[in-house]
Design a protein around this motif. Structure first.
Motif: not given
Length: 195
Positions: A5-7
């Motif tokens: 996940e792009s966080s």
């Protein structure tokens, strides 16, 4: 495989991981190359001393570190006393560093017992290739650009366009700053020997 996940948290973790791996690789390469680099520098110095003293028949005593204040800064000069194999003094080779156009300029200069310049070699420089980098040959050539045979006790070595009197030397074309720095390194080396 599931996509990460792009966080912000994941980006920081990946960035830190890459930085740690790259840092470890750089440390490993540095450790592997520091020995060969030091050996090459030692060999370059040994060959340089023979070249500046104009003799293969010489013995070099242990180097002497001498500190001096130059332009308000403490500088360290390394002096190599040289004799022939019979013990007759040939002179000294002095490592002198100053700032050139591109950065540090480290010169090894050989003096006979009377203070005449026998030869020199550039040990390190960051000068412009094709211009300031010509110092390694320029000041050895015959003519008004040569420092070989000159003696700083006859007057400070300087660029001829700065003053028309005394111990003037023609500057490298388009590299006056490097020329001044080179001559300053030689003058500093001589001053350290006088003291």
């Amino acid at each position: 495989m599931k996509k990460i996940e792009s966080s912000l948290k994941n980006m920081v973790i990946v960035l830190v991981g890459v930085a740690v791996v790259i840092g470890a690789l750089l440390a490993c390469v540095n450790h592997l190359t520091e020995g060969p680099i030091a050996l090459k520098a030692q060999n370059t110095l040994a060959v340089g001393i023979k070249n500046v003293m104009k003799s293969n028949n010489l013995k070099v005593s242990d180097p002497i570190e001498k500190k001096a204040i130059v332009d308000g800064k403490e500088m360290v000069f390394i002096i190599h006393n040289c004799t022939d194999n019979a013990g007759k003094p040939l002179g000294v080779a002095v490592e002198s560093t100053t700032n050139g156009f591109g950065g540090s300029l480290k010169v090894l200069v050989g003096f006979d017992p009377d203070g005449n310049i026998l030869g020199y070699t550039i040990l390190e420089h960051a000068e412009t290739p094709g211009l300031g980098a010509k110092a390694d040959k320029w000041f050895q050539a015959d003519g008004k650009g040569s420092v070989i045979g000159k003696n700083p006790k006859d007057g400070v070595l300087h660029v001829s366009k700065d003053d028309k009197n005394g111990n003037a030397v023609d500057a490298i074309t388009a590299s006056t700053i490097t020329s001044r720095a080179f001559l300053k390194a030689i003058n500093q080396a001589y001053e350290v020997l006088k003291d």
